[in-house]
Design an enzyme around this catalytic site. Structure first.
Site, short mmCIF file in Angstrom:
data_model
loop_
_atom_site.label_atom_id
_atom_site.label_comp_id
_atom_site.label_asym_id
_atom_site.label_seq_id
_atom_site.Cartn_x
_atom_site.Cartn_y
_atom_site.Cartn_z
N LYS A 1 0.68 -1.29 0.14
CA LYS A 1 -0.02 0.11 -0.17
C LYS A 1 0.79 1.12 0.10
O LYS A 1 1.90 1.35 0.73
CB LYS A 1 -0.88 -0.20 1.18
CG LYS A 1 -1.97 0.98 1.25
CD LYS A 1 -2.73 0.78 2.45
CE LYS A 1 -3.83 1.86 2.47
NZ LYS A 1 -4.52 1.87 3.61
N SER B 1 -9.71 1.38 2.79
CA SER B 1 -8.64 2.31 1.79
C SER B 1 -7.69 1.77 1.32
O SER B 1 -7.03 1.93 0.01
CB SER B 1 -8.00 3.43 2.61
OG SER B 1 -7.39 2.95 3.53
N SER C 1 -9.76 -1.00 6.93
CA SER C 1 -9.17 -0.50 5.36
C SER C 1 -8.55 -1.87 4.99
O SER C 1 -8.19 -2.04 3.69
CB SER C 1 -8.06 0.76 5.46
OG SER C 1 -8.77 1.91 5.60
#
Ligand code: GLN
Length: 478
Positions: free
Chosen positions: A73, A148, A172
């Site tokens: 990420k 996310s 997330s």
């Protein structure tokens, strides 16, 4: 292939790290225009690492993840690879150091294949709020992928990488895991170093694994957990797991998370999973969680307050939109922040500053902290009589791109099941629980602090019985 399978083949010499990296790079490059899972595909870095690993293999120093590509990420600092947090304000930021998790992964022979798309600064639940455009769900390109850590979820679901790292402040990791038909684990607070993780809300967030199956999740946990002197919030814990039976496992089913506001079809899928575990000797009881109606308000006040403080550091002087040094500092700071941050990030900074301001601190922030203690105590009291708490991971299946993004409250609703674990600091996992009209949904399990092994035991039983994890979307066949 799973990471475990790759490691095996690399160790026996049937596959070389270079072969593995080239295969995944090829898929990633072909599929990314369609899915938008990666902000950066780190082609050169990955090739170079693979070549170095071949030398290391010859010298006889393999690692637990030798030759395994990993998608990371874009909120996690990677030395020499641009790290943007999907924000314009970080454009051009190339970290001079690796996050602790990255250092550990490299030491075990993992290869960073790219940096994944996300909601800007990890604020969101759909990966639509990215300066680099939305990530599309590999199961249905018109739908969101969750967020996310949506890029990491999509990368694994589309097999552009066998494993990925996400970060989870309020869901997330678990939300995109559930929307992508993969496994996602938020570890106990304090068990994975946050050094090098760009902060959103430090008292809530943890880095964790996103994988195709439970064994890879365990493997990744073995590598990333463990004390680190660069993160003062860490506890002394090293993940270990010996699979066992679920017989006798006590499950709490809080009815508030299955009722109003939850899509009946999602609730039914999760009930199927509960019954499946029951058929293997687990027992369940429906319980009440009266604080359920306050969890979102509590979470969002704390998260936004912490965000408003954490994001004050971005002045745009070293990277980000061009900075006009002829302006007075305040004007230049305002201009850069006005241009560099997206709308949701600004909203949260403003609301967070408000909740922390003199006069409102006691009414909002302090009250939220007290509520957090109540929620945590309630969760821990349930976990005195039960081994796990079961809920859906999200109250609804993946929604259409654009459907909720204009309405912040409608987006925040996606987090109602997941924020509890972050507020209480307990571990939580999302496991594939089947499909609704071809769209994946997940079941969530929470356990007591440092009881990740229990979560994996439950997840393994579900995986062995359902095989949902072996299903891959037709959209990503090359
Ligand atoms: N959707 C939640 C938020 O926007 C959770 C995000 C996260 O876990 N990083 O804050």
């Amino acid at each position: 292939m799973t990471a475990k399978q790759i490691v095996k083949l690399v160790l026996t010499g049937s596959l070389s790290p270079v072969d593995v990296v080239e295969t995944y790079l090829d898929r990633a490059k072909k599929l990314n225009p369609k899915i938008n899972a990666f902000i950066t595909i780190a082609e050169e870095h990955a090739r170079r690492s693979a070549e170095e690993l071949e030398k290391r293999l010859k010298k006889g120093f393999p690692g637990k993840l030798i030759g395994v590509p990993i998608a990371v990420k874009d909120v996690i600092s990677t030395k020499g690879i641009e790290t943007t947090c999907a924000s314009k304000i970080l454009k051009g930021y190339v970290p001079p150091y690796d996050a602790t998790v990255i250092r550990r992964l490299k030491a075990e022979g993992a290869i960073i294949i790219g940096k994944t798309n996300m909601d800007e600064f990890a604020m969101g639940s759909s990966t639509e709020l990215s300066a680099y455009g939305p990530t599309r769900n590999p199961w249905n390109l018109e739908r969101v992928v969750g967020g996310s850590s949506g890029g990491s979820g999509a990368a694994v679901a589309a097999r552009m990488a066998p494993i990925a790292l996400g970060s989870d402040t309020g869901g997330s990791i678990r939300c995109p895991a559930s929307f992508c038909n993969i496994v996602g684990l938020k570890p106990t607070y304090g068990t994975v170093s946050r050094y090098g993780l760009i902060s959103y809300a430090c008292s809530l967030e943890q880095i964790g694994p996103m994988t195709v199956d439970v064994n890879d999740c365990a493997l990744l946990m073995e590598v990333i957990t463990g004390k680190d002197c660069f993160d003062s919030t860490m506890i002394d814990y090293k993940f270990k797991w010996t699979p066992r039976e679920v017989k006798g496992l006590r499950m709490a089913v809080p009815k508030e998370f299955f009722g109003e506001g939850t899509d009946e079809r999602v609730a039914n899928r999760v009930w199927d999973i509960i019954k499946l575990l029951e058929s293997h000797g687990a027992i369940y009881e429906e319980i009440s969680f009266p604080l359920a109606r306050y969890v979102l308000a509590c979470y969002y006040i704390i998260a936004m307050s912490e965000a408003s403080s954490n994001l004050a550091r971005y002045d745009g002087v070293r990277y980000g939109p061009p900075c006009d040094l002829s302006l007075p500092w305040y004007d230049s700071y305002s201009k850069i922040r006005g241009e560099g941050f997206g709308i949701e990030v600004k909203r949260r900074i403003i609301l967070g500053c408000f909740a922390l301001s003199a006069g409102y601190y006691g009414r909002y922030y302090l009250k939220a902290l007290k509520l957090r203690t109540m929620i945590r105590n309630h969760v821990l009291s349930i976990l005195k009589s039960f081994d796990v708490i079961v809920t859906p991971t999200t109250p609804f299946p993946p929604f259409k791109i654009g459907e909720r993004v204009e309405d912040p409250l409608a987006l925040y609703m996606a987090d109602v099941d997941t924020v509890v674990a972050n507020l209480a600091g307990v571990p939580a996992i999302s496991v594939p629980a089947g499909f609704i009209d071809g769209l994946p949904v997940g079941a969530q399990f929470m356990a007591n602090h440092c009881c990740e092994d229990l979560l994996l035991t439950v997840a393994k039983c579900i995986q062995d019985e359902t095989n949902f994890h072996t299903k891959v979307s037709k959209e990503v066949r090359l």
